[in-house]
Design a protein around this motif. Sequence first.
Motif, PDB file in Angstrom:
ATOM      1  N   LYS A  78       0.849  -1.207   0.000  1.00 28.68           N
ATOM      2  CA  LYS A  78       0.000   0.000   0.000  1.00 28.68           C
ATOM      3  C   LYS A  78       0.878   1.249   0.000  1.00 28.68           C
ATOM      4  O   LYS A  78       0.572   2.243  -0.657  1.00 28.68           O
ATOM      5  CB  LYS A  78      -0.905   0.008   1.245  1.00 28.68           C
ATOM      6  N   GLU A  79       1.976   1.176   0.779  1.00 28.35           N
ATOM      7  CA  GLU A  79       2.896   2.326   0.828  1.00 28.35           C
ATOM      8  C   GLU A  79       3.503   2.579  -0.554  1.00 28.35           C
ATOM      9  O   GLU A  79       3.611   3.717  -0.995  1.00 28.35           O
ATOM     10  CB  GLU A  79       4.022   2.051   1.844  1.00 28.35           C
ATOM     11  N   ILE A  80       3.881   1.460  -1.232  1.00 31.23           N
ATOM     12  CA  ILE A  80       4.463   1.602  -2.579  1.00 31.23           C
ATOM     13  C   ILE A  80       3.443   2.286  -3.499  1.00 31.23           C
ATOM     14  O   ILE A  80       3.768   3.215  -4.232  1.00 31.23           O
ATOM     15  CB  ILE A  80       4.882   0.227  -3.151  1.00 31.23           C
ATOM     16  N   GLU A  81       2.182   1.823  -3.415  1.00 32.50           N
ATOM     17  CA  GLU A  81       1.116   2.414  -4.248  1.00 32.50           C
ATOM     18  C   GLU A  81       1.022   3.913  -4.017  1.00 32.50           C
ATOM     19  O   GLU A  81       0.962   4.704  -4.959  1.00 32.50           O
ATOM     20  CB  GLU A  81      -0.238   1.786  -3.892  1.00 32.50           C
ATOM     21  N   LYS A  82       1.027   4.301  -2.732  1.00 31.83           N
ATOM     22  CA  LYS A  82       0.907   5.733  -2.405  1.00 31.83           C
ATOM     23  C   LYS A  82       2.094   6.509  -2.956  1.00 31.83           C
ATOM     24  O   LYS A  82       1.931   7.592  -3.507  1.00 31.83           O
ATOM     25  CB  LYS A  82       0.871   5.906  -0.872  1.00 31.83           C
ATOM     26  N   LEU A  83       3.291   5.918  -2.807  1.00 32.49           N
ATOM     27  CA  LEU A  83       4.496   6.623  -3.249  1.00 32.49           C
ATOM     28  C   LEU A  83       4.539   6.746  -4.778  1.00 32.49           C
ATOM     29  O   LEU A  83       4.944   7.780  -5.303  1.00 32.49           O
ATOM     30  CB  LEU A  83       5.751   5.896  -2.747  1.00 32.49           C
ATOM     31  N   VAL A  84       4.104   5.709  -5.465  1.00 33.23           N
ATOM     32  CA  VAL A  84       4.146   5.724  -6.939  1.00 33.23           C
ATOM     33  C   VAL A  84       3.272   6.856  -7.493  1.00 33.23           C
ATOM     34  O   VAL A  84       3.665   7.557  -8.419  1.00 33.23           O
ATOM     35  CB  VAL A  84       3.703   4.346  -7.507  1.00 33.23           C
ATOM     36  N   VAL A  85       2.108   7.054  -6.887  1.00 29.99           N
ATOM     37  CA  VAL A  85       1.201   8.098  -7.410  1.00 29.99           C
ATOM     38  C   VAL A  85       1.443   9.476  -6.779  1.00 29.99           C
ATOM     39  O   VAL A  85       0.817  10.448  -7.184  1.00 29.99           O
ATOM     40  CB  VAL A  85      -0.291   7.708  -7.228  1.00 29.99           C
ATOM     41  N   SER A  86       2.346   9.529  -5.793  1.00 25.61           N
ATOM     42  CA  SER A  86       2.574  10.802  -5.098  1.00 25.61           C
ATOM     43  C   SER A  86       3.226  11.825  -6.043  1.00 25.61           C
ATOM     44  O   SER A  86       3.985  11.462  -6.955  1.00 25.61           O
ATOM     45  CB  SER A  86       3.455  10.592  -3.871  1.00 25.61           C
ATOM     46  N   GLU A  87       2.916  13.099  -5.795  1.00 23.45           N
ATOM     47  CA  GLU A  87       3.496  14.145  -6.643  1.00 23.45           C
ATOM     48  C   GLU A  87       4.759  14.679  -5.986  1.00 23.45           C
ATOM     49  O   GLU A  87       4.731  15.639  -5.218  1.00 23.45           O
ATOM     50  CB  GLU A  87       2.474  15.255  -6.852  1.00 23.45           C
ATOM     51  N   ASN A  88       5.839  14.005  -6.237  1.00 29.03           N
ATOM     52  CA  ASN A  88       7.108  14.431  -5.670  1.00 29.03           C
ATOM     53  C   ASN A  88       8.032  14.822  -6.834  1.00 29.03           C
ATOM     54  O   ASN A  88       8.317  14.013  -7.709  1.00 29.03           O
ATOM     55  CB  ASN A  88       7.700  13.257  -4.863  1.00 29.03           C
ATOM     56  N   ASN A  89       8.459  16.071  -6.834  1.00 32.51           N
ATOM     57  CA  ASN A  89       9.284  16.547  -7.954  1.00 32.51           C
ATOM     58  C   ASN A  89      10.695  15.956  -7.922  1.00 32.51           C
ATOM     59  O   ASN A  89      11.344  15.838  -8.949  1.00 32.51           O
ATOM     60  CB  ASN A  89       9.374  18.079  -7.940  1.00 32.51           C
ATOM     61  N   ASN A  90      11.124  15.599  -6.717  1.00 34.54           N
ATOM     62  CA  ASN A  90      12.461  15.033  -6.587  1.00 34.54           C
ATOM     63  C   ASN A  90      12.407  13.521  -6.849  1.00 34.54           C
ATOM     64  O   ASN A  90      12.045  12.737  -5.974  1.00 34.54           O
ATOM     65  CB  ASN A  90      12.997  15.320  -5.176  1.00 34.54           C
ATOM     66  N   ASN A  91      12.764  13.150  -8.086  1.00 37.42           N
ATOM     67  CA  ASN A  91      12.637  11.744  -8.480  1.00 37.42           C
ATOM     68  C   ASN A  91      13.524  10.812  -7.675  1.00 37.42           C
ATOM     69  O   ASN A  91      13.127   9.696  -7.357  1.00 37.42           O
ATOM     70  CB  ASN A  91      12.969  11.597  -9.969  1.00 37.42           C
ATOM     71  N   GLU A  92      14.740  11.277  -7.381  1.00 33.87           N
ATOM     72  CA  GLU A  92      15.686  10.438  -6.634  1.00 33.87           C
ATOM     73  C   GLU A  92      15.146  10.128  -5.246  1.00 33.87           C
ATOM     74  O   GLU A  92      15.239   9.005  -4.757  1.00 33.87           O
ATOM     75  CB  GLU A  92      17.059  11.134  -6.529  1.00 33.87           C
ATOM     76  N   GLU A  93      14.548  11.152  -4.620  1.00 28.45           N
ATOM     77  CA  GLU A  93      14.000  10.987  -3.267  1.00 28.45           C
ATOM     78  C   GLU A  93      12.825  10.001  -3.300  1.00 28.45           C
ATOM     79  O   GLU A  93      12.720   9.100  -2.479  1.00 28.45           O
ATOM     80  CB  GLU A  93      13.535  12.356  -2.768  1.00 28.45           C
ATOM     81  N   LYS A  94      11.985  10.175  -4.307  1.00 28.79           N
ATOM     82  CA  LYS A  94      10.815   9.292  -4.465  1.00 28.79           C
ATOM     83  C   LYS A  94      11.271   7.845  -4.662  1.00 28.79           C
ATOM     84  O   LYS A  94      10.752   6.911  -4.045  1.00 28.79           O
ATOM     85  CB  LYS A  94      10.001   9.772  -5.672  1.00 28.79           C
ATOM     86  N   LYS A  95      12.306   7.696  -5.522  1.00 25.88           N
ATOM     87  CA  LYS A  95      12.844   6.359  -5.811  1.00 25.88           C
ATOM     88  C   LYS A  95      13.385   5.708  -4.537  1.00 25.88           C
ATOM     89  O   LYS A  95      13.100   4.535  -4.258  1.00 25.88           O
ATOM     90  CB  LYS A  95      13.969   6.520  -6.845  1.00 25.88           C
ATOM     91  N   ALA A  96      14.133   6.515  -3.758  1.00 28.18           N
ATOM     92  CA  ALA A  96      14.730   5.992  -2.521  1.00 28.18           C
ATOM     93  C   ALA A  96      13.641   5.526  -1.557  1.00 28.18           C
ATOM     94  O   ALA A  96      13.759   4.461  -0.928  1.00 28.18           O
ATOM     95  CB  ALA A  96      15.589   7.064  -1.872  1.00 28.18           C
TER      96      ALA A  96
END
Lengths: 358, 185
Positions: free
Chosen positions: A130-148
Motif C-alpha cells: 500500500k505504501e508503494i502504491e501511495k508513493l508511486v502516485v505521489s506528486e514528488n518533484n524530486n525523483n531520486e528521493e521518491k525512488k529511494a
Amino acid sequence: MDKVIEQLKELRNVRPDRDWVASHRELLLSQITSQATAKPQSVVVNSWFLAKSLMPTSVLKFLARPVGVITAVFLVVFGSGIFGVSASRNSVPGDLLYNVKLTGEKMKVSISNTREQVKLHAEFAAERVKEIEKLVVSENNNNEEKKAKIIVAVNGLENEMKQAQSKLEDAKEDNKDSVVVEIAKQVDAKTAEISESINKNKEQLNELELQKTLIKAQATVEATSVKAIEVIIEKKNKGVPGIDEKALLQSLDQKITNAKEIVKQTEETTKPVETTTVEVSEKTAEVATVETTNIKPIEINIIDSKAAEKTITEAKELLNNGDLTQAIQKVAETAVITTQVIENQETETTVVEPVTSN
Amino acid sequence: MKKDSLKQKYLVYKVRQSKDAEAYGNLYDFYVERIYRFIFFKVNSQEIAEDLTSEVFLKTWEYINKTDKKINNLNALFYKVARNSVIDHYRSKKIESYDSDEDLMEKIEEKRNFADEVETKLEMESLQKHLTKLKDIYREVLILRFVEEFSISEIAELMEKSSGNVRVLLHRATEALKNLAGENQ
C-alpha cells in the motif's frame, strides 16, 4: 415437579468434546481474522455505535436529536481533523511517524505465537505494498528521493515475505494441523493480492532499476506462496482432512504459470544491461577488457534462466503425474534460481556504473 | 434465560465496529455448549452437530458484520441461525427424520455411544431415546424450555409462534414424553 422434567434438566450435562471446542475455537478465530480488516472509525462514530449497542432503543431515540445537534455544532466549529485516525497508520517511508509504525508492527510480532506471526508478516507485507502504491502516485518533484522511498518500502516488503517463509517453515512442526492449513491458505491468498498489486505498480514505473527491484520482490512474494502451498501439501500427506486436492492442483498450476512469467520478465530486464555494455565498448577502446568481464555475468543469467525454465518444465511434468510433493519442490527451486538471476543482475549493474563514468 | 448482558452487548459492539475476532471468541465461549446441545438433540449425531455448530458461528459472524439492523437479542439470533442451519441440513441431505425402524435404532445407538462418552446415567439414555421418538417440534420446545431455560415469550420469538401456541405445544410435548416414559400409566 414431574420426574421426566427433572430428567430433562439433567440433559444440560450433554456437552461437546472439550478438545473439539478448543480446536474449533482456534480455527474459527483464524477464519474470521482473515476477514477482520477493520475500517478505522473516528471517536464520534465509535461512541455513537457504542451507545447504540448498549442503550435501549427508547432511551436512544430520546437522546439522539439533542446529541446530534450538539455534535453538528461542534463539528462546524472545530472541524473534523482532530477526530482523524492515528497518523502513523497512514505514514509512508520518509514520514516522521513511519518508524513509529514499524516499531508498532515489531511489537505485535514479538508478543504473538508462530502461527499468528505468519499472518502478521503477510499483513505487514500487504501494508508495504500500500505504501508503494501511495508513493508511486505521489506528486514528488524530486525523483531520486521518491525512488529511494519506494526502495525502502520494497525492501520492507521483501523482508516481511522472507520472515513469513521462515515462520511457515516453523509452523510445519505445529500439531494444530487444521489451523496451520487455514493460515497457509490465507497467506497464499494474501500473496496473490500482493503480486497483483505489484504488477499494477510496475506498469506505472518507467525507471528500469525500480522495475527490477519490484520483480525481485515479486519473486520473493511468489516464493512465500510456494512455501504456503508446500505446508498444505505436507499436512495433506500427513493425513489432515478437509484439504481440497483439486483446488491444490489448480493452485500449484498457477504457481508454475507465475514462475514462468517471472522468469520471462527477468530475461527481459537483462537485455538493456547488455546493450549498455556494447555502447560503452564502441565509444571507448580502454573499456574493451571491462566489456569481457561484463558479458560473463549476463551469460550466467541466461544459463540460470534456462535452468529455471527446465525446473518449471519438470514441475509441470510432475504435476501432470500427480506428484504434488516433488512438483512443489521444483517450483521452489525455480523461485530460488530466479532470485539469484536478479541478484546477479544487480551485482552487474553496480560494476558497470563506475566504468561508464570514466 | 436472561436477555443479553451488558458485557455481551459490548462484545457485539466490538465485533461490529472493529471486527474484533477475540471479542467474538468470548461470545463463542459463552454460546458454544448451548448451541451444540440444541443442535445435537435435533440431529442425533455428534459429528453432524459439530459441523453445524461450526457453521452457526461462521454464519452469525457474517450476519453481525453485514447487517445494519440493531441486534437486540444475540441469544435468540444464535438459536435462530442454529435452527435454520438444521433445517438447511435436512433439506440438502434430504434426510427424513425417522422414516424407518432401522434408522431409528441407528440413531439411538449413536446417542447411546455419545451418552457413554459423557458418562450420563442409564436413565438419561432412556430419556434421550424417548426424545428421539417425539415430533421434532415437541423435542425442540422441551429442550428450549427445560434444558436451555428459555421463557415462553423467548421461545415464541424464536419459533415465530404466539405465546399461547407455545404453551399448548409445551403441554402436548410434556404429555407425549410422559406417555413414552410410562409416567401417565
